[in-house]
Design a protein around this motif. Sequence first.
Motif, PDB file in Angstrom:
ATOM      1  N   ASP A 100      11.989   8.871  -3.084  1.00  0.00           N
ATOM      2  CA  ASP A 100      11.754   7.506  -2.616  1.00  0.00           C
ATOM      3  C   ASP A 100      10.350   7.422  -2.037  1.00  0.00           C
ATOM      4  O   ASP A 100       9.833   8.395  -1.466  1.00  0.00           O
ATOM      5  N   VAL A 101       9.723   6.264  -2.149  1.00  0.00           N
ATOM      6  CA  VAL A 101       8.313   6.128  -1.778  1.00  0.00           C
ATOM      7  C   VAL A 101       8.142   5.294  -0.511  1.00  0.00           C
ATOM      8  O   VAL A 101       8.948   4.415  -0.199  1.00  0.00           O
ATOM      9  N   LEU A 102       7.065   5.587   0.216  1.00  0.00           N
ATOM     10  CA  LEU A 102       6.741   4.911   1.467  1.00  0.00           C
ATOM     11  C   LEU A 102       5.537   4.012   1.264  1.00  0.00           C
ATOM     12  O   LEU A 102       4.581   4.370   0.567  1.00  0.00           O
ATOM     13  N   CYS A 103       5.592   2.849   1.900  1.00  0.00           N
ATOM     14  CA  CYS A 103       4.484   1.909   1.776  1.00  0.00           C
ATOM     15  C   CYS A 103       4.315   1.129   3.068  1.00  0.00           C
ATOM     16  O   CYS A 103       5.191   1.134   3.939  1.00  0.00           O
ATOM     17  N   THR A 104       3.180   0.486   3.192  1.00  0.00           N
ATOM     18  CA  THR A 104       2.960  -0.489   4.255  1.00  0.00           C
ATOM     19  C   THR A 104       2.719  -1.841   3.616  1.00  0.00           C
ATOM     20  O   THR A 104       2.303  -1.934   2.451  1.00  0.00           O
ATOM     21  N   LEU A 105       2.968  -2.883   4.396  1.00  0.00           N
ATOM     22  CA  LEU A 105       2.850  -4.250   3.905  1.00  0.00           C
ATOM     23  C   LEU A 105       2.226  -5.094   5.002  1.00  0.00           C
ATOM     24  O   LEU A 105       2.655  -5.010   6.170  1.00  0.00           O
ATOM     25  N   ALA A 106       1.219  -5.864   4.682  1.00  0.00           N
ATOM     26  CA  ALA A 106       0.550  -6.694   5.675  1.00  0.00           C
ATOM     27  C   ALA A 106       1.552  -7.541   6.446  1.00  0.00           C
ATOM     28  O   ALA A 106       2.473  -8.113   5.872  1.00  0.00           O
ATOM     29  N   SER A 107       1.385  -7.563   7.761  1.00  0.00           N
ATOM     30  CA  SER A 107       2.205  -8.323   8.716  1.00  0.00           C
ATOM     31  C   SER A 107       3.544  -7.660   9.029  1.00  0.00           C
ATOM     32  O   SER A 107       4.302  -8.167   9.857  1.00  0.00           O
ATOM     33  N   VAL A 108       3.862  -6.533   8.392  1.00  0.00           N
ATOM     34  CA  VAL A 108       5.091  -5.785   8.704  1.00  0.00           C
ATOM     35  C   VAL A 108       4.679  -4.561   9.507  1.00  0.00           C
ATOM     36  O   VAL A 108       3.887  -3.742   9.036  1.00  0.00           O
ATOM     37  N   ASP A 109       5.211  -4.399  10.731  1.00  0.00           N
ATOM     38  CA  ASP A 109       4.667  -3.418  11.665  1.00  0.00           C
ATOM     39  C   ASP A 109       5.241  -2.017  11.532  1.00  0.00           C
ATOM     40  O   ASP A 109       4.894  -1.136  12.320  1.00  0.00           O
ATOM     41  N   VAL A 110       6.112  -1.761  10.565  1.00  0.00           N
ATOM     42  CA  VAL A 110       6.648  -0.423  10.325  1.00  0.00           C
ATOM     43  C   VAL A 110       6.538  -0.109   8.836  1.00  0.00           C
ATOM     44  O   VAL A 110       6.498  -1.024   8.006  1.00  0.00           O
ATOM     45  N   PRO A 111       6.486   1.179   8.472  1.00  0.00           N
ATOM     46  CA  PRO A 111       6.516   1.519   7.046  1.00  0.00           C
ATOM     47  C   PRO A 111       7.854   1.130   6.421  1.00  0.00           C
ATOM     48  O   PRO A 111       8.884   1.091   7.102  1.00  0.00           O
ATOM     49  N   LEU A 112       7.834   0.849   5.123  1.00  0.00           N
ATOM     50  CA  LEU A 112       9.041   0.521   4.372  1.00  0.00           C
ATOM     51  C   LEU A 112       9.287   1.597   3.327  1.00  0.00           C
ATOM     52  O   LEU A 112       8.343   2.143   2.744  1.00  0.00           O
ATOM     53  N   ALA A 142       0.863  -1.186   0.000  1.00  0.00           N
ATOM     54  CA  ALA A 142       0.000   0.000   0.000  1.00  0.00           C
ATOM     55  C   ALA A 142       0.898   1.233   0.000  1.00  0.00           C
ATOM     56  O   ALA A 142       1.465   1.595   1.032  1.00  0.00           O
ATOM     57  N   MET A 143       1.070   1.878  -1.151  1.00  0.00           N
ATOM     58  CA  MET A 143       1.873   3.095  -1.274  1.00  0.00           C
ATOM     59  C   MET A 143       1.085   4.270  -0.696  1.00  0.00           C
ATOM     60  O   MET A 143      -0.079   4.469  -1.059  1.00  0.00           O
ATOM     61  N   PHE A 144       1.734   5.074   0.195  1.00  0.00           N
ATOM     62  CA  PHE A 144       0.965   6.159   0.799  1.00  0.00           C
ATOM     63  C   PHE A 144       1.645   7.518   0.777  1.00  0.00           C
ATOM     64  O   PHE A 144       1.005   8.537   1.054  1.00  0.00           O
ATOM     65  N   ASP A 145       2.936   7.586   0.447  1.00  0.00           N
ATOM     66  CA  ASP A 145       3.604   8.891   0.495  1.00  0.00           C
ATOM     67  C   ASP A 145       4.979   8.780  -0.161  1.00  0.00           C
ATOM     68  O   ASP A 145       5.419   7.675  -0.526  1.00  0.00           O
ATOM     69  N   SER A 146       5.659   9.927  -0.309  1.00  0.00           N
ATOM     70  CA  SER A 146       7.027   9.940  -0.838  1.00  0.00           C
ATOM     71  C   SER A 146       7.807  11.082  -0.200  1.00  0.00           C
ATOM     72  O   SER A 146       7.211  11.998   0.399  1.00  0.00           O
ATOM     73  N   ILE A 147       9.125  11.046  -0.321  1.00  0.00           N
ATOM     74  CA  ILE A 147       9.992  12.033   0.327  1.00  0.00           C
ATOM     75  C   ILE A 147      10.031  13.328  -0.488  1.00  0.00           C
ATOM     76  O   ILE A 147      10.295  13.315  -1.688  1.00  0.00           O
ATOM     77  N   ARG A 148       9.784  14.419   0.204  1.00  0.00           N
ATOM     78  CA  ARG A 148       9.837  15.745  -0.429  1.00  0.00           C
ATOM     79  C   ARG A 148      11.138  16.458  -0.108  1.00  0.00           C
ATOM     80  O   ARG A 148      11.702  17.143  -0.950  1.00  0.00           O
ATOM     81  N   TRP A 149      11.603  16.357   1.139  1.00  0.00           N
ATOM     82  CA  TRP A 149      12.854  16.996   1.583  1.00  0.00           C
ATOM     83  C   TRP A 149      13.584  16.030   2.494  1.00  0.00           C
ATOM     84  O   TRP A 149      12.959  15.274   3.241  1.00  0.00           O
ATOM     85  N   ILE A 150      14.911  16.062   2.429  1.00  0.00           N
ATOM     86  CA  ILE A 150      15.701  15.132   3.232  1.00  0.00           C
ATOM     87  C   ILE A 150      16.904  15.853   3.821  1.00  0.00           C
ATOM     88  O   ILE A 150      17.530  16.702   3.171  1.00  0.00           O
ATOM     89  N   SER A 151      17.224  15.569   5.079  1.00  0.00           N
ATOM     90  CA  SER A 151      18.345  16.230   5.760  1.00  0.00           C
ATOM     91  C   SER A 151      19.654  15.507   5.465  1.00  0.00           C
ATOM     92  O   SER A 151      19.676  14.471   4.792  1.00  0.00           O
TER      93      SER A 151
END
Length: 529
Positions: free
Chosen positions: A476-488, A332-341
């Motif tokens: 880079d994009v953020l997603c969740t995955l069933a049974s994985v308890d943190v975003p990837l 489940a893709m939900f977001d992406s990086i806009r700015w990075i330190s």
Amino acid sequence: MANKLARQNQTDSSATKLLWIDAMCINQDDNTEKSIQVQSIQSIYYKAQCVLIWINSPGTSGDERRRQEETTTTIRKFSQYHKAGVNTTEIVQSLDGSADKDSNLTFQVTHSKQAGHWPHLVKFFDQDWWRRVWVRQEIATSRRASVLYGESTVDWEDVATLSHWLIVFTTDLDAKTLQWGGAHQSGAYSGEDLQYFRNTLQNGGNLDFQTILIHARSCEATNPLDRVFAILGMVQNHIEMPIDYHMSVAEVAKQTFQRLAVLNGGLDALIFSQNPARKEGIPSWAANIYSSFSVRPSRLKGRDESLYRASVDGPVSYSFLADSSTLSISVAMFDSIRWISKSFQPNMNRVDLDHAMRFLRAQAFGWMGARSDSEKYEQLLRTLTRDQNIQGLRLMSGAGDCPNWGRFFRFEHEDVGAATEFQYLSKALKPFQASADDAEIKAWLRLFSESISNRRMVMTKGRKLGLVPTEAEEQDVLCTLASVDVPLLLRKIDVNTYILIGEAFIHGAMDGEVLTSDIGFEELNIHLL
């Protein structure tokens, strides 16, 4: 050394005693022989009357031999006092060399009043032995073990007792290790883990494959394959996996992950991969047995209860393609990086932590704009601690318990450093208790340092604040995955094809908020290389 031990044994008994030394009894240059013999090591250690743990060679000088003897004497006496229930404060004073002259604790060793016994203990726990992967099995499966330190001997159980005590009662163990010349993290941490493995097996329990594999990941090994093969003897009754030194590192890594997926009933092992560069041809999703962790994972044991619930529990859809290097999954893709330190280095001192706090606070506050002080500080500090307190629990939340995050912040105090910031946080969390002492502030600073080490702070297109691996890039994009308890965090490299960068902490996405958000998410079937 082996001949000397054999002669000593023969004088102790009329019966001949056999001495087995793996480095000599296995041809290390013959992969076929190693593959066969390694499968028998567990049985050898278990059937042995005693496993002799050779920490290091005898000293060449009289002073060195005397130091080694004094160290084993200290460990033995400490164990005796601790088991007898001697007050912890008295033991601390004795180890520090500051005990009252009338104290009943008589560690009969030579030490300086300034250093106490710490230089000796630090050197003992700094030996290479503590970091080697093969020692895990020799301790865990042995019935009785003795430690040889030079020409002096001490029972393993005494060493394990001291290891446990140092971790529980010495709040500045890491600082003392550095202060007295330790080049690595204290071996006492390994001693505690080894005794846990040993007790579990001796009491008829089972060791979790993923837990042991995570532990072995940080160990030293001449051959990366040993990070898997050296631990199979501790769990081999519960997992079928061939020991074959003719296999490539990538092949063993892929097979290891496939076994984990079956054993765990899901893909939570993805959070331990940490291999976006795909070293040695290991896919980004597979078990990285080539190098140690670059950042501390959100969990350090295979199936420990997680602090987070970024996704739903339940079956996950996945398959390994015919090339064995591609993992097909639904995310489940939900977001992406806009700015990075910038990236932050590990083991930062207080000055570095102050600079980091000022930089990250300024960046976050500038981005969050007109939000209230309370909102700004809650989002910032929950992110910089990965929403944890110094006890390793989630920070308080909820209408009844939520701290007043803006209580101490009436303006954007640009000159306040990390220690002051965490004093404020401690007071906000405990408004009716005394202010935090120096030990508590040090604990908060360790948590802060650990949270940002080898990580970058990000701001997402969805206006979320977070921490991601140092290899992360904008877009880079953020997603969740069933049974994985943190975003990837993933990186797109071709149509429907991605590589895994690593796990991420994203404030506002750690408890399933993404799956119930009005903003929504996009379900995709992707290929992970």
